[in-house]
Write a protein that holds these residues in place. Structure first.
Motif, PDB file in Angstrom:
ATOM      1  N   ASP A 275      57.734  19.653 -11.743  1.00  0.00           N
ATOM      2  CA  ASP A 275      58.531  19.563 -12.962  1.00  0.00           C
ATOM      3  C   ASP A 275      58.908  20.933 -13.518  1.00  0.00           C
ATOM      4  O   ASP A 275      59.906  21.055 -14.236  1.00  0.00           O
ATOM      5  N   ILE A 276      58.135  21.961 -13.196  1.00  0.00           N
ATOM      6  CA  ILE A 276      58.561  23.326 -13.535  1.00  0.00           C
ATOM      7  C   ILE A 276      59.835  23.653 -12.763  1.00  0.00           C
ATOM      8  O   ILE A 276      60.791  24.215 -13.304  1.00  0.00           O
ATOM      9  N   VAL A 277      59.855  23.284 -11.475  1.00  0.00           N
ATOM     10  CA  VAL A 277      61.047  23.516 -10.645  1.00  0.00           C
ATOM     11  C   VAL A 277      62.240  22.734 -11.197  1.00  0.00           C
ATOM     12  O   VAL A 277      63.357  23.246 -11.271  1.00  0.00           O
ATOM     13  N   LEU A 278      61.994  21.482 -11.605  1.00  0.00           N
ATOM     14  CA  LEU A 278      63.067  20.626 -12.114  1.00  0.00           C
ATOM     15  C   LEU A 278      63.369  20.867 -13.592  1.00  0.00           C
ATOM     16  O   LEU A 278      64.322  20.307 -14.129  1.00  0.00           O
ATOM     17  N   GLU A 353      44.981  22.812   3.427  1.00  0.00           N
ATOM     18  CA  GLU A 353      44.406  21.511   3.781  1.00  0.00           C
ATOM     19  C   GLU A 353      44.443  20.551   2.599  1.00  0.00           C
ATOM     20  O   GLU A 353      44.669  19.351   2.760  1.00  0.00           O
ATOM     21  N   ASP A 354      44.237  21.086   1.393  1.00  0.00           N
ATOM     22  CA  ASP A 354      44.290  20.239   0.202  1.00  0.00           C
ATOM     23  C   ASP A 354      45.706  19.706  -0.015  1.00  0.00           C
ATOM     24  O   ASP A 354      45.902  18.521  -0.287  1.00  0.00           O
ATOM     25  N   LEU A 355      46.694  20.576   0.123  1.00  0.00           N
ATOM     26  CA  LEU A 355      48.073  20.153  -0.102  1.00  0.00           C
ATOM     27  C   LEU A 355      48.546  19.181   0.974  1.00  0.00           C
ATOM     28  O   LEU A 355      49.365  18.299   0.708  1.00  0.00           O
ATOM     29  N   TYR A 356      48.007  19.326   2.181  1.00  0.00           N
ATOM     30  CA  TYR A 356      48.431  18.460   3.282  1.00  0.00           C
ATOM     31  C   TYR A 356      48.040  17.003   3.049  1.00  0.00           C
ATOM     32  O   TYR A 356      48.633  16.096   3.621  1.00  0.00           O
ATOM     33  N   ARG A 357      47.049  16.761   2.204  1.00  0.00           N
ATOM     34  CA  ARG A 357      46.632  15.385   1.934  1.00  0.00           C
ATOM     35  C   ARG A 357      47.476  14.744   0.834  1.00  0.00           C
ATOM     36  O   ARG A 357      47.293  13.574   0.513  1.00  0.00           O
ATOM     37  N   ARG A 358      48.404  15.498   0.244  1.00  0.00           N
ATOM     38  CA  ARG A 358      49.234  14.963  -0.842  1.00  0.00           C
ATOM     39  C   ARG A 358      50.204  13.919  -0.308  1.00  0.00           C
ATOM     40  O   ARG A 358      50.451  13.816   0.887  1.00  0.00           O
ATOM     41  N   ASP A 359      50.796  13.172  -1.237  1.00  0.00           N
ATOM     42  CA  ASP A 359      51.636  12.052  -0.814  1.00  0.00           C
ATOM     43  C   ASP A 359      53.007  12.469  -0.306  1.00  0.00           C
ATOM     44  O   ASP A 359      53.442  12.040   0.760  1.00  0.00           O
ATOM     45  N   PHE A 360      53.709  13.342  -1.057  1.00  0.00           N
ATOM     46  CA  PHE A 360      55.082  13.696  -0.703  1.00  0.00           C
ATOM     47  C   PHE A 360      55.271  15.210  -0.804  1.00  0.00           C
ATOM     48  O   PHE A 360      54.577  15.886  -1.572  1.00  0.00           O
ATOM     49  N   THR A 361      56.232  15.714  -0.061  1.00  0.00           N
ATOM     50  CA  THR A 361      56.446  17.164  -0.038  1.00  0.00           C
ATOM     51  C   THR A 361      56.767  17.715  -1.423  1.00  0.00           C
ATOM     52  O   THR A 361      56.396  18.846  -1.738  1.00  0.00           O
ATOM     53  N   ILE A 362      57.444  16.934  -2.259  1.00  0.00           N
ATOM     54  CA  ILE A 362      57.804  17.435  -3.593  1.00  0.00           C
ATOM     55  C   ILE A 362      56.574  17.640  -4.467  1.00  0.00           C
ATOM     56  O   ILE A 362      56.654  18.323  -5.497  1.00  0.00           O
ATOM     57  N   ASN A 363      55.441  17.058  -4.056  1.00  0.00           N
ATOM     58  CA  ASN A 363      54.197  17.210  -4.817  1.00  0.00           C
ATOM     59  C   ASN A 363      53.217  18.170  -4.148  1.00  0.00           C
ATOM     60  O   ASN A 363      52.039  18.201  -4.507  1.00  0.00           O
ATOM     61  N   THR A 364      53.696  18.946  -3.166  1.00  0.00           N
ATOM     62  CA  THR A 364      52.808  19.876  -2.458  1.00  0.00           C
ATOM     63  C   THR A 364      52.972  21.320  -2.927  1.00  0.00           C
ATOM     64  O   THR A 364      52.352  22.219  -2.362  1.00  0.00           O
ATOM     65  N   LEU A 365      53.792  21.547  -3.925  1.00  0.00           N
ATOM     66  CA  LEU A 365      53.997  22.912  -4.404  1.00  0.00           C
ATOM     67  C   LEU A 365      52.799  23.368  -5.235  1.00  0.00           C
ATOM     68  O   LEU A 365      52.173  22.568  -5.935  1.00  0.00           O
ATOM     69  N   ALA A 366      52.490  24.645  -5.144  1.00  0.00           N
ATOM     70  CA  ALA A 366      51.389  25.221  -5.924  1.00  0.00           C
ATOM     71  C   ALA A 366      51.855  26.532  -6.544  1.00  0.00           C
ATOM     72  O   ALA A 366      52.692  27.236  -5.970  1.00  0.00           O
ATOM     73  N   LEU A 384      60.465  22.750  -1.932  1.00  0.00           N
ATOM     74  CA  LEU A 384      61.610  23.257  -2.695  1.00  0.00           C
ATOM     75  C   LEU A 384      62.925  22.748  -2.118  1.00  0.00           C
ATOM     76  O   LEU A 384      63.839  22.378  -2.858  1.00  0.00           O
ATOM     77  N   ILE A 385      63.008  22.728  -0.795  1.00  0.00           N
ATOM     78  CA  ILE A 385      64.232  22.238  -0.144  1.00  0.00           C
ATOM     79  C   ILE A 385      64.420  20.754  -0.437  1.00  0.00           C
ATOM     80  O   ILE A 385      65.529  20.297  -0.746  1.00  0.00           O
ATOM     81  N   ASP A 386      63.331  19.980  -0.355  1.00  0.00           N
ATOM     82  CA  ASP A 386      63.446  18.542  -0.602  1.00  0.00           C
ATOM     83  C   ASP A 386      63.806  18.246  -2.057  1.00  0.00           C
ATOM     84  O   ASP A 386      64.538  17.291  -2.335  1.00  0.00           O
ATOM     85  N   ILE A 387      63.311  19.062  -2.987  1.00  0.00           N
ATOM     86  CA  ILE A 387      63.718  18.896  -4.389  1.00  0.00           C
ATOM     87  C   ILE A 387      65.209  19.200  -4.532  1.00  0.00           C
ATOM     88  O   ILE A 387      65.951  18.461  -5.185  1.00  0.00           O
TER      89      ILE A 387
END
Length: 537
Positions: A275-278, A353-366, A384-387
Motif C-alpha cells: 500500500d506504500i507503493v500504491l 525464505e520468509d517472503l517465499y511462503r507469502r501468498d502473492f507476489t504483490i505481498n512479498t515486498l519488504a 513491483l512489476i506485478d503491481i
C-alpha cells in the motif's frame, strides 16, 4: 585486461559523457600501444562504455553488442545500468578472451523431458539424478517441474494428475539472447535454470551457476559478483516518511536502531508495503526480524515502557503503542504443509525464505528498517512489476493446494485493487476450485475471509468474482448470483457506504450480505450453511 597475447586496456572516467570524450580518446597516450581499449564513463545511474580497436581479431562491435551496444569492428559503444566498474571489467575480460565460448555453448539438453499428459507419479520416475523435468506438448514448451514440487504434489494426493496442471512457466530466453540480457535475468529472477525456447519449441536450458562460473573464472561453489540472486532494491525512504504519521515513522526508526544493536535485521513487510507503493492508507504494520522477534520486542518495549505480548512458541509478538496502534512482530520463518488446508509447520529462516511462503507476489515486498539500511525496498519476486501491471500472481504452482484459503484471498485482492489474475494463477485457481480444495480449508478461516470480504468497499466486485470462478457455488450449495441478486448487492453496497461515510452509522455487513445471497434458500439449508461457516449468531 588479461587477454592472452594482446594489449587490451580499460579505464574509467568520472564525468558527464559528451561527444568530446569519444573524439579525444585516440590522443590519450596510455592508450597508444593498446590493440584495443575500453573507457567506462561513470554517470549518475548508468555507465557509458566506449570501445576502440586497432586489431581485427578484437571486434569491439561484437563485444559491445553482447552488452546491448552497437557499432562496428573498430569502434562501438553501449550504456549499462545496475553494474559496477569491477563487474564490467569481469564481463569485458570474458567477452574479449581469445578462447571465449559462444553463448550457444551454454545451452544444455541434458534435462529429461516428458509429455504434458503424463501423470505426476510417472514424471517422478524420469527425475533420476536431476532436480528438474521439462514438460512438453507435441514438442512445444509448457513448463518445468522440480523434485520438491513433484514430491509435494504426491504427498497431497495428486499423483494421478497430469504434469501440465502443475508445470511452472519459468522465464524463458531465446537462443540469440545477449550476454547482458542473461545477466539482467540472473539478477532479476530467483531461479537456477532458464529454459531456451524458440517460436514456442524447447531447445534446452541455460544453467545460471555454470554460466556465472565461466565468466567469473571461479569454479568453486562460493559467492561471486553481484548479479547472483540479487533482489531489486529501491530507495523508499522519502515515501516511507510521507506515508506514516511522524510518531509511527520515529517508532520504526527506533525499532531499527534496536535491531541493529542486537545484530539483527528488521523489515516491514506485506500489505503495508504494497500500500506504500500504491499510496493507499494502511497503518497495519507487520515487522519481520532476521534474528529473534521476541528478544527485539522485549528490548525495545521495556526501554520505552510500552505494553507488549510475546509468544515464544510461535516466534511472534506485539507492541501496543500509546496512540492505540500496534506493531506486529514475527521472526523470519519458513513453512511446510502436511496436507491441503492444514496449518503449517514453521521454523526459523531468512528474509527470502520468509517472503517465499507469502501468498502473492504483490505481498512479498519488504522495506528494511534496520538503522544502516532504513528505507530500502527489497523486491525478490517482481512484486513491483506485478503491481504496475495490476495482476495477482502466486509464487508457485502448489500454492492453492497447500493453502486453499488463498483462493478467497486472490479474489478479494483482485476485487479490492481492480487487478486481474495472472494467466497461470487463474488456471490453477480454477483447477483448485473444480477439485473442491475449499473443502479442505478450516471453516473458521473461511469465516474470517468472508467477513473481510464483507468489510471491503468493493464487496460487490469481489462477490461477482467469487461467482464467476464458482467459489460461491462450492461454498454455498450451488449458489449463483442472478440478475435480482446482483441488483440487491449493488443497492446494499451503496446503502452501507452512504450510511457509514455520510451519516456515520455502522450496520452489520456480514448479516446483510448473507441475507441477499441466501435469502431465497429454504430455512433449514440456510441455517446449516450459516452454522457450517460459524455465522449462526
Amino acid at each position: 585486461l588479461p587477454v592472452e597475447g594482446k594489449k587490451v586496456y580499460i579505464s574509467t572516467l568520472y564525468r558527464k559523457y559528451s561527444k568530446d570524450v569519444a573524439w579525444i580518446l585516440k590522443y590519450i597516450k596510455p592508450f597508444e600501444p593498446a590493440d584495443a581499449y575500453f573507457l567506462v564513463v561513470n554517470q549518475k545511474s548508468k555507465k557509458f562504455i566506449i570501445g576502440r580497436s586497432k586489431d581485427e581479431s578484437i571486434d569491439v562491435g561484437k563485444i559491445l553488442y553482447q552488452l546491448d551496444g552497437g557499432g562496428h569492428k573498430f569502434a562501438a559503444s553501449t550504456t549499462i545500468v545496475g553494474f559496477s566498474y569491477d563487474e564490467i571489467k569481469t564481463f569485458l575480460t570474458f567477452l574479449t578472451a581469445k578462447h571465449q565460448k559462444p553463448l550457444t555453448s551454454f545451452i544444455k539438453t541434458d534435462l529429461p523431458t516428458v509429455e504434458a499428459d503424463l501423470s505426476i507419479e510417472e514424471v517422478k520416475s524420469y527425475l533420476g539424478r536431476y532436480r528438474y523435468v521439462v514438460v512438453l506438448q507435441n514438442g512445444r514448451y509448457v513448463g518445468i517441474l522440480n523434485d520438491k514440487l513433484i514430491n509435494n504434489a504426491i504427498k497431497h494426493g495428486f499423483s494421478n494428475e497430469k504434469a501440465i496442471v502443475f508445470a511452472e512457466e519459468l522465464i524463458t530466453v531465446s537462443p540469440d539472447v545477449s550476454f547482458i540480457q542473461l545477466l539482467k535475468m540472473f539478477s532479476t529472477y530467483q531461479t537456477d535454470i532458464f529454459p531456451v525456447v524458440e517460436k514456442g519449441y524447447y531447445k534446452g536450458v541455460i544453467y545460471k551457476k555454470e554460466f556465472v562460473s565461466e565468466i567469473s573464472g571461479i569454479k568453486e561453489d562460493k559467492p561471486i559478483f553481484l548479479p547472483i540472486s540479487k533482489p531489486k532494491t529501491v530507495n523508499y525512504l522519502n515515501r516511507v516518511k510521507k506515508f506514516f504519521p511522524l510518531e509511527i515513522f520515529q517508532t520504526l526508526k527506533e525499532v531499527g536502531e534496536y535491531a541493529e544493536k542486537l545484530g539483527y535485521r528488521a523489515f516491514i513487510i506485506g500489505g503495508v508495503v504494497r500500500d506504500i507503493v500504491l499510496n493507499k492508507e494502511n497503518l497495519d504494520v507487520d515487522i519481520i526480524v532476521e534474528g529473534s522477534a521476541v528478544d527485539l520486542i522485549k528490548a525495545y518495549a521495556k526501554d520505552k515502557n510500552f505494553n507488549f505480548y510475546v509468544y515464544p512458541e510461535f516466534m511472534t509478538g506485539v507492541i501496543l503503542l500509546p496512540n492505540g496502534l500496534k506493531l506486529d512482530f514475527a521472526t523470519a520463518r519458513k513453512e511446510e504443509y502436511d496436507s491441503p488446508g492444514s496449518y503449517p509447520k514453521v521454523e526459523k529462516a531468512n528474509l527470502f525464505e520468509d517472503l517465499y511462503r507469502r501468498d502473492f507476489t504483490i505481498n512479498t515486498l519488504a522495506i528494511e528498517i534496520t538503522k544502516s539500511n532504513f528505507g530500502k525496498l527489497i523486491d525478490y519476486f517482481n512484486g513491483l512489476i506485478d503491481i504496475k501491471e495490476k495482476r495477482i500472481r502466486i509464487l508457485h504452482s502448489l500454492s492453492f493446494v497447500e493453502d486453499p484459503i488463498r483462493i478467497l484471498r486472490a479474489l478479494r485482492f483482485a476485487g479490492r485493487l481492480n487487478f486481474k489474475l495472472e494467466k497461470k494463477t487463474e488456471n490453477l485457481l480454477i483447477y483448485a476450485v473444480e477439485r473442491d480444495l475449499l473443502n479442505f480449508a478450516p471453516t473458521g478461516r473461511i469465516n474470517l475471509e468472508l467477513n473481510l470480504t464483507f468489510k471491503e468497499e468493493n464487496t460487490f466486485e469481489i462477490l461477482m468474482l467469487m461467482d464467476r470462478y464458482k467459489v460461491l457455488y462450492k461454498l454455498f450449495a450451488g449458489l449463483s448470483i442472478d440478475q435480482n441478486k446482483e441488483k440487491g448487492l449493488i443497492k446494499l453496497q451503496d446503502s452501507l457506504l452512504l450510511l457509514e461515510k455520510v451519516l456515520g452509522i455502522q450496520f452489520p455487513k456480514n448479516s446483510n450480505y448473507l441475507y441477499v445471497l441466501l435469502g431465497n434458500y429454504p430455512e433449514e439449508i440456510t441455517y446449516n450453511l450459516l452454522k457450517k461457516y460459524h455465522f449462526e449468531k
